[in-house]
Design an enzyme around this catalytic site. Sequence first.
Site, mmCIF file in Angstrom:
data_model
loop_
_atom_site.group_PDB
_atom_site.id
_atom_site.type_symbol
_atom_site.label_atom_id
_atom_site.label_comp_id
_atom_site.label_asym_id
_atom_site.label_seq_id
_atom_site.Cartn_x
_atom_site.Cartn_y
_atom_site.Cartn_z
ATOM 1 N N VAL A 77 0.839 -1.189 0.000
ATOM 2 C CA VAL A 77 0.000 0.000 0.000
ATOM 3 C C VAL A 77 0.879 1.246 0.000
ATOM 4 O O VAL A 77 1.817 1.354 0.794
ATOM 5 C CB VAL A 77 -0.919 0.012 1.242
ATOM 6 C CG1 VAL A 77 -1.751 1.301 1.288
ATOM 7 C CG2 VAL A 77 -1.818 -1.217 1.261
ATOM 8 N N GLU A 165 12.254 -9.298 26.531
ATOM 9 C CA GLU A 165 12.051 -10.650 25.991
ATOM 10 C C GLU A 165 13.220 -11.041 25.077
ATOM 11 O O GLU A 165 13.664 -12.190 25.093
ATOM 12 C CB GLU A 165 10.723 -10.734 25.232
ATOM 13 C CG GLU A 165 9.502 -10.716 26.153
ATOM 14 C CD GLU A 165 8.266 -11.319 25.512
ATOM 15 O OE1 GLU A 165 7.916 -10.905 24.398
ATOM 16 O OE2 GLU A 165 7.644 -12.217 26.127
ATOM 17 N N ALA A 315 -0.714 -7.119 21.061
ATOM 18 C CA ALA A 315 -1.367 -8.122 20.215
ATOM 19 C C ALA A 315 -2.784 -8.400 20.726
ATOM 20 O O ALA A 315 -3.719 -8.563 19.947
ATOM 21 C CB ALA A 315 -0.550 -9.410 20.217
ATOM 22 N N GLN A 316 -2.919 -8.415 22.032
ATOM 23 C CA GLN A 316 -4.227 -8.718 22.632
ATOM 24 C C GLN A 316 -5.261 -7.685 22.210
ATOM 25 O O GLN A 316 -6.385 -8.026 21.828
ATOM 26 C CB GLN A 316 -4.067 -8.708 24.151
ATOM 27 C CG GLN A 316 -5.207 -9.271 24.924
ATOM 28 C CD GLN A 316 -4.931 -9.173 26.421
ATOM 29 O OE1 GLN A 316 -5.671 -8.574 27.166
ATOM 30 N NE2 GLN A 316 -3.843 -9.769 26.854
ATOM 31 N N LYS A 375 2.228 -18.643 29.563
ATOM 32 C CA LYS A 375 2.600 -17.817 28.416
ATOM 33 C C LYS A 375 2.540 -18.625 27.122
ATOM 34 O O LYS A 375 1.985 -18.190 26.116
ATOM 35 C CB LYS A 375 4.010 -17.259 28.623
ATOM 36 C CG LYS A 375 4.639 -16.601 27.421
ATOM 37 C CD LYS A 375 4.149 -15.179 27.209
ATOM 38 C CE LYS A 375 4.892 -14.494 26.058
ATOM 39 N NZ LYS A 375 4.478 -13.107 25.892
#
Lengths: 402, 402
Positions: A77, A165, A315-316, A375
């Site tokens: 795009v 992380e 993400a949630q 997790k």
Amino acid sequence: MKEVVILGAGYAGLRALHVLQGSKGDFHITLVDKNDYHYEATDLHEVAAGTQPRERISYDIADVVRPQKTTFLQNEVATIDRQSQRIMFTDQTSLSYDYLIVALGFESESFGIPGVNENALEMVDVDSAETIYHHLLKQMKEYKKTQDPDLLKIVVCGAGFTGVELLGSLVENRKEFAEIAGVQSEEIKLFCVEAVTRLLPMFDENLSAYGINNLVKWGVEFLTGKPIKEIKPGVVVYQTDAETGATEELSAKTIIWTTGVSGSHVMADSNYAARRGRVMVNQDLSDPEHSNVFVVGDVSAVMDPATNRPYPTTAQIALKMGYQAAKNCLHLIKGEKTEDFHFESLGSVASIGNTHAFGLVGKMPVKGYPASFVKKAIMDRSLFLTGGVKEVLAKGRFDFYH
Amino acid sequence: MKEVVILGAGYAGLRALHVLQGSKGDFHITLVDKNDYHYEATDLHEVAAGTQPRERISYDIADVVRPQKTTFLQNEVATIDRQSQRIMFTDQTSLSYDYLIVALGFESESFGIPGVNENALEMVDVDSAETIYHHLLKQMKEYKKTQDPDLLKIVVCGAGFTGVELLGSLVENRKEFAEIAGVQSEEIKLFCVEAVTRLLPMFDENLSAYGINNLVKWGVEFLTGKPIKEIKPGVVVYQTDAETGATEELSAKTIIWTTGVSGSHVMADSNYAARRGRVMVNQDLSDPEHSNVFVVGDVSAVMDPATNRPYPTTAQIALKMGYQAAKNCLHLIKGEKTEDFHFESLGSVASIGNTHAFGLVGKMPVKGYPASFVKKAIMDRSLFLTGGVKEVLAKGRFDFYH
């Protein structure tokens, strides 16, 4: 027949697709993405550190598209023309829509700091994550020849969720790097440079300390309260004194940039009033100027009535926004009223390596190996929620329980 | 070629099968079960209450058997003859083994209380769970004709983990029952009769109270500190005073027995020194008298060195025992030493209905909707761990996140 276009096959876009494909109505869907695969953005750090191959965190978009209802278009795009209801692509082609769900995702954000784009490695998609891993392997091989100690140094810029992380996974895989370099694991030096001193503010002090202290115990050196001023080739320049502006330098052949992200540049390019690529939307996730357009995921900012600040980009929340945008699209097609977006966090759990994790289930703190189990269960579930059901099986992520 | 026989296709048996099938070696496996399907014993309460159909909690054993390595034999075990290394079936046939993994699972336990077997419904497998649901539907239809208030009463005997989860699902499905009976949901009366007063001792008081208080709020009446003395047809007789032995009666047309379980009767029938069907095994899970036999899951009792008491019987521990027994079987085949079983609980979460749950992640308390999300993620994961991978997809358990 109405045409619904979804831009982006990340968490929000695929969740919307899943809902729309499962609904009846006189509409056709076109899903657009520049890649022909979906990847789990929350797991990029594992590819970067080499603890997961790219195949484990990505799957073919074709696997979740139902051809009777949906066309998948692989294209990039350039801009969205909301007046003429057309998507303009970088190859000069275009596509019309009646309803649009914009879910174009995130990009790395340099905050205007000199040298970031040129001299630091970004981690924003599967390719860039894999580039980091290959870069790391190359430095280790090079060390065997030249013994330059900077080749063994890895600097993670930013101690946010992603940085932490990533550090956990780098610790996890240090042994592989050390073997290639022909050194002991402890000789692989991990650093984290971060502007603020209170790390991971989404967690309470006790929980943050659990994560950070473990990383310190495993040998990560944190330089906190040290804003990065510049990235030179192989050198991180950070400020040590806010008053005098004094700086120090840390040299390392691997410098990874995880300090923050912005929404896609397409938003600003399309005349959206976007701040760091995020567009403030109505409570039903619709574009304030065009009610047939919904903006979701990392390009969207929706106010949390509880805090009077926008919800964070996770993400949630992207999954939930994708769901609500699709529902509201269906409402519009049926001539019904849209519904407001509501969100209550289920919590979030950060992994540090394969057997440690910490975070919140709802508002309740969890940590350690049991949290790591939770997790993984949740990560697997997110694969299902984007519709990648049959892909889950090939990922081989179910055998760790012994 | 050595013959490894696994008795039982529950959590422990299928986990062992999964490990053995994934390992190389000169052996053949025979898996024995009286049914041709596996079912998730931790989800029976949902079938009993009618919130899940039986198909959602069970799958064909054939789907997880690799015919190159394993033969599945549907038959009912009568006894195990450890001297001659033979399994005797109820149809008089028999089967020899070199190595044996006994995973025969649990049965309902009446504790010798009169009338339990005759007058209470047990919930020990898919058939008996489905029988409860059909029984409930029948009472509701009958109520429409006779208006007997006892037809609307449901008594759950026992407030353990299973009883509490069953009560949650019964509350969840009360509306369906009420509609059939032609009454309001509140008119379906739920009771729970329990001998002890401190419910769910595996959780702290705060966490237990969360679960119990929610059930009370939803209309469940708890009669605690009331040992059941007899079940007469349509009547639960419980003691109200330990000193005088005074009793009271509660009439109800549905009485469900969940007060406890014992291991399979096959253990005692096979001359095992079993207490309530559980055999005290060595730390490597082997039979104290026969080192080529491993006893796992609900028929096994292994000492927890931390508490000096046997571990409880849970799906989690059964999965882990199945894993270790298979590993030890492989060690024996290779002439290696076996390894001791070690277990650290990941915690356990009890669902009460579809959107509430409470329990422990490790030792950390969680409750509410986020805990319910975690519970479902973990339940889905357990399906994978028994090897029913391709079955997970058909279960439709992944769409609740909206």
